[in-house]
Design an enzyme around this catalytic site. Structure first.
Site: not given
Ligand code: ATP
Ligand code: MG
Ligand code: MG
Length: 549
Positions: A32, A257, A267
């Site tokens: 995102e 994760r 984030k």
């Molecule tokens: P945040 O919770 O920090 O906002 P998010 O998962 O919402 O992170 P996205 O931009 O949706 O952030 O993530 C894009 C991709 O990266 C998703 O497929 C997610 O599964 C993966 N991802 C995010 N954080 C991690 C992590 N700590 N370890 C492994 N994969 C991750």
């Molecule tokens: Mg998020």
């Molecule tokens: Mg997400």
């Protein structure tokens, strides 16, 4: 050629290819654009692009831009930059969820027409209450049994902006007593009256993650949709939507994760660090962002190596930050330009060295890589050495400069300390020594042993260098684990950045290398803040390994 699977996801893929369930592998990395990518994303990038490479498939870069409130093109650009820098190429396959909004809208209408979705006016608070709990079934919304015609009309009204935010949502009609709360009539659309960075004001209804994600995967023909463990409970919903609509159905697979000690990875929290000025920006070298790590001196190779080492598992764990440091240290050892920099300087005067004489000493640029060649380092009567390399009253294990002791000046001569001068404040101002003219290059014919070797810089040739030394941004191993009444920012380390003016050999001024080893001091990267007059360096990591395998 047979591919040997190296984790459970690869096992699934090998099976799917063998059984003919899929012909070729399509994965996606779906960030995102609401922040910069972090090391956790790097794990996902390496995994998804890595699978595409290994199985000769492809990986899409898809911006999951379904929420206009927090998204921005600045983030889109930074994400593209970071994925490229990590060494991955999505080719033409750059997609935006917002390009699918029309299709999603049509699919929602299809679901309404099937009697499987309805417009609901419960407030978020009421909806939560009606939802029930793990032990209590939910209660049907009073709006649940509206006619299809009414729902179509109201949903159209939602789209046209005739409701205000919070006045209506579209929900899937599934099962309010399902043991899986995600299936208790989840929200598909909510009203957000904000400008979207790509679609502008075209829409005021935006799809929820659960509604959008499966459709995005389906449209793109993704075969294996890999997400983090929190989405395991959402999989039945992912499957339900695709099954109802009868569209192409990718397989969702969950993995653990990445969590790292001494840092936060959400984030939302990283944004707070930036906005409240705890760090200088998303690319502050203390941030776990890819841009922060790059600025700190991490290489793409080291991050890919790290992703490979941590592997892909099904249960959550916290990885020791030292493991990341191990990976960069190994890589930089092979590639870093060696130089001499004195971070905490004190003068060393060689009393028997001729006044005004200058010699150029030969120094290898990298003992691990002969092709990096040699350079010349000026040597003269007055040098700078590290304050910590001198001891007035040394303990028996101290092998560096001390009255009466002989040490080797790296690439220089043997010197024997003959005395020192103290200032009124009790600090050492000058150290005196004599040198052995027959020890040029750091050895003598008599083969006598000299235990300590120290680095130095010729005082009159030295250039001033700003050196930024970092330690963990948080004092707590797990800053997400917040005590009652506290905030994660309460655990910020007030001393995570220390700035020194160091003395460096003149070679550094015109050297265009990115990665350096300051002899005995650690690995450093030349920062973008450098000017011709004053180079600036970030300490990447020390030389000594603290992580045990
Ligand atoms: P945040 O919770 O920090 O906002 P998010 O998962 O919402 O992170 P996205 O931009 O949706 O952030 O993530 C894009 C991709 O990266 C998703 O497929 C997610 O599964 C993966 N991802 C995010 N954080 C991690 C992590 N700590 N370890 C492994 N994969 C991750
Ligand atoms: Mg998020
Ligand atoms: Mg997400």
């Amino acid at each position: 050629m047979e591919i040997i699977p190296s984790n459970f996801i690869e096992e699934i893929i090998v099976e799917d290819l063998k059984s003919g369930k899929v012909k070729s592998v399509i994965t996606r990395f779906p960030p995102e654009p609401n922040g910069y990518l972090h090391i956790g994303h790097a794990k996902s990038i390496c995994l998804n692009f890595g699978l595409a490479l290994k199985f000769n498939g492809r990986c899409n870069l898809r911006f999951d831009d379904t929420n206009p409130e927090k998204e921005d093109t600045e983030y889109v650009e930074s994400i593209k930059r970071d994925v490229k820098w990590l060494g991955f190429d999505w080719g033409e396959k750059e997609f935006y969820a917002s390009d699918y909004f029309d299709f999603m809208y049509e699919m929602a209408i299809k679901l309404i027409k099937m009697g499987k979705a309805y417009v609901c006016h419960l407030s978020p608070e009421e909806m939560r209450r009606y939802r029930g709990t793990l032990t209590e079934p939910g209660i049907n919304s009073p709006y649940r049994d509206r006619s299809i015609e009414e729902n179509l009309e109201l949903f159209e009204k939602m789209r046209r902006g005739e409701f205000e935010e919070g006045e209506a949502v579209l929900r899937a009609k599934i099962d309010m007593s399902s043991p899986n709360i995600n299936l208790r009539d989840p929200v598909m659309y909510r009203i957000i009256k904000q400008n979207h960075h790509r679609t502008g004001n075209k829409w005021c209804i935006y799809p929820s993650y659960d509604w959008a994600h499966g459709l995005e995967d389906s449209i793109e023909g993704v075969t294996h949709s890999i997400c983090t463990l929190e989405f395991e409970d959402h999989r039945p919903l992912y499957d339900w939507f695709l099954d109802q609509l009868g569209v192409y159905h990718p397989q969702q697979i969950e993995f653990a994760r990445l969590n790292l000690t001494y840092t936060v990875m959400s984030k939302r929290k990283l944004l707070k660090l930036v906005e409240d000025g705890y760090v200088s920006g998303w690319d502050d070298p203390r941030m776990p962002t890819i841009s922060g790590l790059r600025r700190r001196g991490y290489t793409p190779e080291s991050i890919r190596k790290f992703a490979e080492m941590i592997g892909v598992a099904k249960s959550n764990s916290v990885v020791d930050y030292g493991m990341l440091e191990f990976c960069i240290r190994e890589d930089l050892n092979k590639r870093a330009q060696r130089v001499m920099v004195v971070i905490n300087p004190v003068k060393l005067i060689i009393t028997n060295y001729p006044d005004g004489k200058k010699e150029m000493m030969e120094a290898v640029n990298n003992p691990e890589d002969e092709s990096m060649g040699k350079r010349l380092v000026p040597f003269s009567k007055v040098l700078y050495v590290e304050r910590e390399d001198f001891s007035e009253e040394p303990d028996p294990k101290f092998f560096r400069l001390a009255p009466g002791k002989e040490v080797r000046l790296q690439h220089g001569y043997y010197v024997t300390c003959t005395g020192f001068k103290k200032g009124d404040d009790g600090n050492i101002e000058e150290i005196y020594c004599t040198y052995d003219p027959d020890s040029r290059g750091g050895w003598t014919k008599d083969g006598r042993k000299v235990k300590g070797t120290i680095h130095w810089v010729s005082a009159e040739d030295a250039i001033d260098i700003e050196v930024r030394m970092y330690s963990h941004l948080f004092t707590k191993e797990n800053p997400d684990d917040v005590e009652e009444g506290k905030n994660f920012t309460d655990y910020i380390n007030p001393d995570s950045l220390k700035i020194f003016t160091a003395k460096g050999e003149p070679f550094i001024k015109d050297c265009n290398e990115e990665y350096y080893q300051f002899l005995r001091n650690g690995y450093f990267r030349k920062d973008e803040d450098s000017t011709k007059k004053k180079p600036v360096f970030n300490k990447t990591v020390g030389l000594k390994d603290s992580w045990s395998k």
